[in-house]
Scaffold this active site. Structure first.
Site, short mmCIF file in Angstrom:
data_model
loop_
_atom_site.label_atom_id
_atom_site.label_comp_id
_atom_site.label_asym_id
_atom_site.label_seq_id
_atom_site.Cartn_x
_atom_site.Cartn_y
_atom_site.Cartn_z
N LYS A 156 0.85 -1.20 0.00
CA LYS A 156 0.00 0.00 0.00
C LYS A 156 0.88 1.26 0.00
O LYS A 156 2.10 1.17 0.25
CB LYS A 156 -0.91 -0.01 1.23
CG LYS A 156 -0.16 0.07 2.56
CD LYS A 156 -1.10 -0.15 3.74
CE LYS A 156 -0.35 -0.14 5.05
NZ LYS A 156 -1.23 -0.52 6.19
N MET A 158 14.24 23.38 2.28
CA MET A 158 13.40 22.67 1.32
C MET A 158 14.22 21.81 0.35
O MET A 158 13.87 20.67 0.07
CB MET A 158 12.54 23.67 0.54
CG MET A 158 11.52 23.00 -0.36
SD MET A 158 10.54 24.17 -1.32
CE MET A 158 9.48 24.87 -0.08
N TYR A 214 18.77 28.65 8.04
CA TYR A 214 17.59 29.34 8.57
C TYR A 214 17.59 29.33 10.10
O TYR A 214 17.85 28.30 10.72
CB TYR A 214 16.31 28.66 8.09
CG TYR A 214 15.99 28.93 6.64
CD1 TYR A 214 15.76 30.23 6.18
CD2 TYR A 214 15.90 27.88 5.73
CE1 TYR A 214 15.46 30.46 4.85
CE2 TYR A 214 15.59 28.10 4.39
CZ TYR A 214 15.38 29.39 3.97
OH TYR A 214 15.07 29.63 2.65
N ARG A 267 -10.24 0.83 15.76
CA ARG A 267 -10.18 1.68 14.58
C ARG A 267 -11.25 1.14 13.64
O ARG A 267 -12.33 1.67 13.58
CB ARG A 267 -8.76 1.58 13.99
CG ARG A 267 -8.23 2.81 13.36
CD ARG A 267 -6.77 2.66 13.01
NE ARG A 267 -6.43 1.35 12.41
CZ ARG A 267 -5.27 1.06 11.87
NH1 ARG A 267 -4.30 1.95 11.83
NH2 ARG A 267 -5.02 -0.13 11.35
#
Ligand SMILES: *Cc1c(COP(=O)(O)O)cnc(C)c1O
Length: 357
Positions: free
Chosen positions: A33, A301, A253, A129
């Site tokens: 999956k 990024m 950053y 679930r």
């Protein structure tokens, strides 16, 4: 060309599949999956098809992708159908189907099928679930049998805490399962990767290995069987820039890293847009030209920065392994509050290159 890429070793995938079978002594549905946890569902299924007992996916869209690619082996829909209208495609493509709710039982009773359906009847044994309530389990089984619409029913449930090897919850779930099934004689499927590797006494005619196929351990602690897995994915790139910084200068950053000493910084073409976790902290292991060093500063990024101060031989063009055989994806993941499942599923933008097909 940007050097970021994911190498996928299909021979390692087959090794891990065989290990799942060997350890469990059961038939195994390879769980592919979510695009085989980021590894490429079609390529992985093709690499396993000659020996796999079948495959498992989350939904019909994923199953059809495999069928359209020519995969003929059994494919189980782990969440069954989301709408009754999917049953005609399930019938047409001979998909196996989890049934986890009473409305799905009714839909099968009313369906017009060309041949009987293979059903995996899922019990909610405590994960809460999806799955039938223990009190409605045998009734659902009886109704499906009486419907004439199903050929064979596998009894199935799923563990919530099998990755916690000292936790009593899996044994409790097994008890609930055994009580709910009562006298039902049928094949059983209970084990995902942590249960295959860590809970050898749980009965299983069928197992459902996912993460272990891709060679990552589901355990945060070392575990003997998991140590036998071979990593399938190597996420790699190269150093594209080098900076010499005096002590006191910040990197990246937010100035999240400030050089404590004169520091040689390597910039790697890899970032969170490729799926490398942004929350990985200074100190996360990376391999540069085969030598272990550390991530420094914030992951951005498209780039991240590594410490080359003690690797004078490394420089522009040096090969960087973000995870693979030396730096385990599980170590990166558990080190930053994630899990290898999420790291793999987040892979994007980088091309995947296959070997051992
Ligand atoms: C995803 C999934 C699996 C595979 O789990 P792993 O922990 O990756 O082995 C097995 N069973 C079900 C029902 C699943 O949804």
């Amino acid at each position: 060309m940007r050097p970021a890429r994911a190498l996928i070793d299909l021979e390692a995938l087959r090794h891990n599949y065989r290990l799942a079978r060997e350890v469990s002594g059961a038939r195994a549905l390879a769980v592919v999956k979510a695009d085989a946890y980021g590894h490429g569902a079609v390529r992985c299924a093709q690499a396993l098809e000659a020996e796999a007992d079948g495959f498992a996916v989350a939904c019909i869209e994923e199953a059809l992708e495999l069928r359209y690619a020519g995969i003929r082996a059994p494919i189980l829909l782990l969440e069954g159908f989301f709408e009754a209208s999917e049953l005609s495609l399930i019938d047409q493509h001979q998909l196996w189907c989890v049934v986890h709710a009473p409305w799905q039982v009714e839909a099968i009773e009313q369906a017009r099928l060309s041949r009987p359906l293979r059903v995996w009847l899922k019990l909610d044994s405590g994960m809460h679930r999806v799955g039938l309530h223990p009190a409605e389990y045998r009734d659902a089984h009886a109704r499906l049998q009486a419907s004439g619409k199903v050929e064979k029913i596998v009894l199935m449930s799923h563990f919530a805490r099998a990755d916690e090897l000292d936790c009593p919850r899996s044994a409790e779930q097994l008890d609930i399962f055994q009580q709910a099934r009562g006298e039902l004689q049928a094949e059983v499927s209970l084990r995902n990767s942590p249960a295959i590797l860590g809970w050898p006494s749980v009965p299983s005619d069928w197992v459902r290995p996912g993460i272990m196929l891709y060679g990552a351990t589901p355990f945060e602690q070392p575990q003997a069987q998991a140590a036998r897995l071979k990593p399938v994915m190597t996420l790699e790139s190269k150093i594209i820039s080098v900076r010499e910084l005096p002590a006191g200068e910040p990197v990246g950053y937010g100035a999240r890293f400030v050089a404590e000493r004169p520091t040689r910084v390597g910039v790697v073409a890899m970032g969170y847009a490729d799926g490398y976790p942004r929350h990985a902290a200074t100190g996360t292991p990376v391999l540069v030209d085969g030598v272990r060093t550390r991530l420094i500063g914030r992951v951005s990024m498209d780039m991240l920065t590594v410490d080359l101060t003690d690797l004078p031989q490394a420089g522009l063009g040096s090969r960087v392994e973000l995870w693979g055989r030396e730096v385990l994806a599980s170590d990166v993941a558990y080190g930053c509050g994630s899990i290898p499942y999420q790291l793999f599923c987040n892979l994007k933008r980088v091309p995947r290159l296959y070997s051992g097909g």
